[in-house]
Design an enzyme around this catalytic site. Structure first.
Site, PDB file in Angstrom:
ATOM      1  N   CYS A  63     -38.805  -3.814  32.192  1.00 30.93           N
ATOM      2  CA  CYS A  63     -37.914  -4.746  32.886  1.00 30.93           C
ATOM      3  C   CYS A  63     -38.073  -5.468  34.242  1.00 30.93           C
ATOM      4  O   CYS A  63     -37.425  -6.004  34.631  1.00 30.93           O
ATOM      5  CB  CYS A  63     -36.436  -3.584  33.280  1.00 30.93           C
ATOM      6  SG  CYS A  63     -36.728  -2.717  34.711  1.00 30.93           S
ATOM      7  N   HIS A  99     -30.128   1.845  49.604  1.00 28.12           N
ATOM      8  CA  HIS A  99     -30.050   1.678  48.236  1.00 28.12           C
ATOM      9  C   HIS A  99     -31.479   1.723  47.587  1.00 28.12           C
ATOM     10  O   HIS A  99     -32.417   1.050  48.326  1.00 28.12           O
ATOM     11  CB  HIS A  99     -29.485   0.073  48.492  1.00 28.12           C
ATOM     12  CG  HIS A  99     -29.424  -0.655  46.943  1.00 28.12           C
ATOM     13  ND1 HIS A  99     -28.466  -0.294  46.229  1.00 28.12           N
ATOM     14  CD2 HIS A  99     -30.436  -1.431  46.381  1.00 28.12           C
ATOM     15  CE1 HIS A  99     -28.681  -1.146  44.864  1.00 28.12           C
ATOM     16  NE2 HIS A  99     -29.840  -1.723  45.433  1.00 28.12           N
ATOM     17  N   HIS A 102     -30.446   0.610  40.496  1.00 34.26           N
ATOM     18  CA  HIS A 102     -29.448   1.242  39.713  1.00 34.26           C
ATOM     19  C   HIS A 102     -29.699   2.111  38.489  1.00 34.26           C
ATOM     20  O   HIS A 102     -31.147   2.079  38.277  1.00 34.26           O
ATOM     21  CB  HIS A 102     -28.854  -0.227  39.010  1.00 34.26           C
ATOM     22  CG  HIS A 102     -27.922  -0.934  39.952  1.00 34.26           C
ATOM     23  ND1 HIS A 102     -28.586  -1.924  40.684  1.00 34.26           N
ATOM     24  CD2 HIS A 102     -26.520  -1.019  40.372  1.00 34.26           C
ATOM     25  CE1 HIS A 102     -27.690  -2.496  41.475  1.00 34.26           C
ATOM     26  NE2 HIS A 102     -26.625  -1.988  41.247  1.00 34.26           N
ATOM     27  N   ASP A 106     -29.717   3.873  29.045  1.00 32.81           N
ATOM     28  CA  ASP A 106     -30.181   3.202  27.849  1.00 32.81           C
ATOM     29  C   ASP A 106     -31.685   3.445  27.759  1.00 32.81           C
ATOM     30  O   ASP A 106     -32.577   2.809  27.162  1.00 32.81           O
ATOM     31  CB  ASP A 106     -30.008   1.726  27.858  1.00 32.81           C
ATOM     32  CG  ASP A 106     -30.655   1.070  28.838  1.00 32.81           C
ATOM     33  OD1 ASP A 106     -31.256   1.950  29.922  1.00 32.81           O
ATOM     34  OD2 ASP A 106     -30.524  -0.275  29.310  1.00 32.81           O
ATOM     35  N   ARG A 114     -32.450   5.735  32.616  1.00 31.22           N
ATOM     36  CA  ARG A 114     -33.529   4.554  33.116  1.00 31.22           C
ATOM     37  C   ARG A 114     -33.041   4.320  34.808  1.00 31.22           C
ATOM     38  O   ARG A 114     -32.248   3.634  34.804  1.00 31.22           O
ATOM     39  CB  ARG A 114     -33.538   3.457  32.161  1.00 31.22           C
ATOM     40  CG  ARG A 114     -34.109   2.176  33.061  1.00 31.22           C
ATOM     41  CD  ARG A 114     -34.432   1.231  31.850  1.00 31.22           C
ATOM     42  NE  ARG A 114     -33.175   0.591  31.487  1.00 31.22           N
ATOM     43  CZ  ARG A 114     -32.544  -0.475  32.234  1.00 31.22           C
ATOM     44  NH1 ARG A 114     -33.446  -1.131  32.945  1.00 31.22           N
ATOM     45  NH2 ARG A 114     -31.394  -1.152  31.714  1.00 31.22           N
ATOM     46  N   CYS A 116     -33.617   2.270  37.701  1.00 33.60           N
ATOM     47  CA  CYS A 116     -34.245   0.692  37.758  1.00 33.60           C
ATOM     48  C   CYS A 116     -34.330   0.693  39.060  1.00 33.60           C
ATOM     49  O   CYS A 116     -33.571   0.642  39.879  1.00 33.60           O
ATOM     50  CB  CYS A 116     -33.570   0.015  37.150  1.00 33.60           C
ATOM     51  SG  CYS A 116     -34.205  -1.702  36.925  1.00 33.60           S
TER      52      CYS A 116
END
Ligand code: FE
Length: 128
Positions: A63, A99, A102, A106, A114, A116
């Site tokens: 990704c 932060h 996310h 999946d 996952r 990310c």
């Protein structure tokens, strides 16, 4: 929990790191130093040093951001995020609230998870 002022974060972090960690920014995909990085060690929060992920939790999701199929217990907080026209789950450092990225359900590994994560939200310490 650790509490630093925004001014202290600005002094500690680079402008790009500050934007991602404290203003929920996102680095461009395939640009981060940890996107394709597979040394053995521990990834921690770049803002406060809280240990977040172990290298054996990292996998190549394709990704463009570092991806992890699990987390160090208690290291991550989740929050529903409905910005940018999507329903996502934001992940934050449980110690300082910064932060990270996310989390999606999946993932291709047995956990199905996952995470990310922006490279700029992470520091890495190699195992001795
Ligand atoms: Fe933190």
């Amino acid at each position: 929990k650790q509490k630093m002022t925004e001014q202290e974060y600005k002094e500690k972090l680079t402008p790009d790191q500050y934007h991602i960690l404290r203003e929920k920014g996102t680095e461009r995909p395939f640009t981060g130093e940890y996107n394709t990085h597979y040394e053995n060690g521990v990834y921690s929060c770049a803002a406060c040093g809280n240990e977040l992920f172990k290298s054996d939790q990292k996998f190549d999701s394709g990704c463009g951001w570092p991806s992890f199929d699990d987390e160090i217990e208690g290291a991550i907080e989740r929050k529903r995020d409905t910005t940018h026209g999507m329903i996502r789950t934001e992940i934050m450092c449980s110690n300082c609230g910064s932060h990270l990225g996310h989390v999606f359900n999946d993932g291709p590994t047995p956990t199905g998870i996952r995470h990310c994560v922006n490279s700029l939200s992470l520091d890495f310490k190699k195992d001795d």
